[in-house]
Enzyme design. Sequence first.
Site, PDB file in Angstrom:
ATOM      1  N   ASP A 162       0.854  -1.187   0.000  1.00  0.00           N
ATOM      2  CA  ASP A 162       0.000   0.000   0.000  1.00  0.00           C
ATOM      3  C   ASP A 162       0.888   1.234   0.000  1.00  0.00           C
ATOM      4  O   ASP A 162       2.045   1.173   0.422  1.00  0.00           O
ATOM      5  CB  ASP A 162      -0.902  -0.003   1.241  1.00  0.00           C
ATOM      6  CG  ASP A 162      -2.154   0.846   1.061  1.00  0.00           C
ATOM      7  OD1 ASP A 162      -3.219   0.265   0.780  1.00  0.00           O
ATOM      8  OD2 ASP A 162      -2.062   2.084   1.190  1.00  0.00           O
ATOM      9  N   ASN A 220      -5.640  -5.026  -6.381  1.00  0.00           N
ATOM     10  CA  ASN A 220      -6.826  -4.430  -5.788  1.00  0.00           C
ATOM     11  C   ASN A 220      -6.815  -2.899  -5.747  1.00  0.00           C
ATOM     12  O   ASN A 220      -7.871  -2.278  -5.694  1.00  0.00           O
ATOM     13  CB  ASN A 220      -6.989  -4.970  -4.356  1.00  0.00           C
ATOM     14  CG  ASN A 220      -7.931  -4.135  -3.524  1.00  0.00           C
ATOM     15  OD1 ASN A 220      -9.145  -4.191  -3.689  1.00  0.00           O
ATOM     16  ND2 ASN A 220      -7.371  -3.347  -2.604  1.00  0.00           N
ATOM     17  N   TYR A 278     -13.988   6.597 -14.474  1.00  0.00           N
ATOM     18  CA  TYR A 278     -13.908   5.369 -13.679  1.00  0.00           C
ATOM     19  C   TYR A 278     -14.427   4.187 -14.506  1.00  0.00           C
ATOM     20  O   TYR A 278     -13.813   3.117 -14.544  1.00  0.00           O
ATOM     21  CB  TYR A 278     -14.728   5.531 -12.402  1.00  0.00           C
ATOM     22  CG  TYR A 278     -14.661   4.356 -11.455  1.00  0.00           C
ATOM     23  CD1 TYR A 278     -13.569   4.195 -10.599  1.00  0.00           C
ATOM     24  CD2 TYR A 278     -15.687   3.431 -11.402  1.00  0.00           C
ATOM     25  CE1 TYR A 278     -13.506   3.125  -9.722  1.00  0.00           C
ATOM     26  CE2 TYR A 278     -15.634   2.353 -10.531  1.00  0.00           C
ATOM     27  CZ  TYR A 278     -14.546   2.208  -9.685  1.00  0.00           C
ATOM     28  OH  TYR A 278     -14.492   1.129  -8.817  1.00  0.00           O
ATOM     29  N   LYS A 309     -12.282   0.792 -15.638  1.00  0.00           N
ATOM     30  CA  LYS A 309     -12.677  -0.552 -15.226  1.00  0.00           C
ATOM     31  C   LYS A 309     -13.093  -1.417 -16.414  1.00  0.00           C
ATOM     32  O   LYS A 309     -12.865  -2.633 -16.410  1.00  0.00           O
ATOM     33  CB  LYS A 309     -13.796  -0.467 -14.189  1.00  0.00           C
ATOM     34  CG  LYS A 309     -13.355   0.176 -12.871  1.00  0.00           C
ATOM     35  CD  LYS A 309     -12.194  -0.586 -12.225  1.00  0.00           C
ATOM     36  CE  LYS A 309     -11.858  -0.025 -10.847  1.00  0.00           C
ATOM     37  NZ  LYS A 309     -10.782  -0.782 -10.162  1.00  0.00           N
ATOM     38  N   THR A 338     -16.644   1.142   1.533  1.00  0.00           N
ATOM     39  CA  THR A 338     -15.198   1.183   1.761  1.00  0.00           C
ATOM     40  C   THR A 338     -14.745   2.645   1.697  1.00  0.00           C
ATOM     41  O   THR A 338     -15.516   3.529   1.309  1.00  0.00           O
ATOM     42  CB  THR A 338     -14.444   0.377   0.682  1.00  0.00           C
ATOM     43  OG1 THR A 338     -14.555   1.062  -0.578  1.00  0.00           O
ATOM     44  CG2 THR A 338     -15.011  -1.027   0.537  1.00  0.00           C
TER      45      THR A 338
END
Length: 263
Positions: A37, A85, A151, A155, A186
């Site tokens: 991360d 991810n 976005y 994707k 999230t």
Amino acid sequence: MMDLTDKVALVTGGASGIGAAASRRLAGAGAHVVVADRDGDAAELVAGEIGGTARVADVTDPEAVTALVEAAEGVRGHLDVVLLNAGITSGQSGIADLDLAGYRAIMGVNLDHVVFGLTAAVPALRRAGGGRIVAIASLAGLVPMPGDALYTASKHAVVGYVRSAAPVLAPEGIVVNAVCPGFADTPLIARAKEQFGDFPLLTAEDVATAVEAVLERGEPGECWFVQPGREPAPYGFRGVPGPKGAGAPPPVDWETGRSGRRS
């Protein structure tokens, strides 16, 4: 329950949300998880909790991603599972307005990182005799999300990349899939959460469950959708023939969530 005893897994964006939930799930199945991360302190917390290894990395930098894969492989001499991810939203429509820096940022994290991650991981997985790569895409990779065209574009590109890469790597025992969740509670949607009202949201655990299902029984090139109240399943690209050898997913009835897959 999946068994990943003695396996090594790498999770990008592993310090929070879906990445943290998936890291815990992989560790619970016996894997040593490398939690990567940009937030090193948060990565250390998750890695410490699960007995894994923390790494700080900029996933938009191909050299940093290659170094990350090498570090993960070096933990035990092999790398077996890669969960790509890390992701961000654009914060702009990308239609009537376009902030170039923001556009480059979302493509760098959401798309470039998947390409860099896969190409860096493939040699390591070959050395291990095969393995699994899962990219976290989005429901916006399967259907349009008019509120965020950039976005959606990023994707959709991930889904197309996964479906195209899968048949190339499948003969080597490297299985590539995507998981395409709907809106999940999230940090990615934290700023806009109140706008959802009573709209049902997935939890990070819901998506981690889908990741586990894909790792257990996903076939090459499948892109699994995840929606509240439904079992995760491969998305059926109706009317579009899949590439030969891609393990084209069976059609899915969106009302029942059922697919043509035999249980």
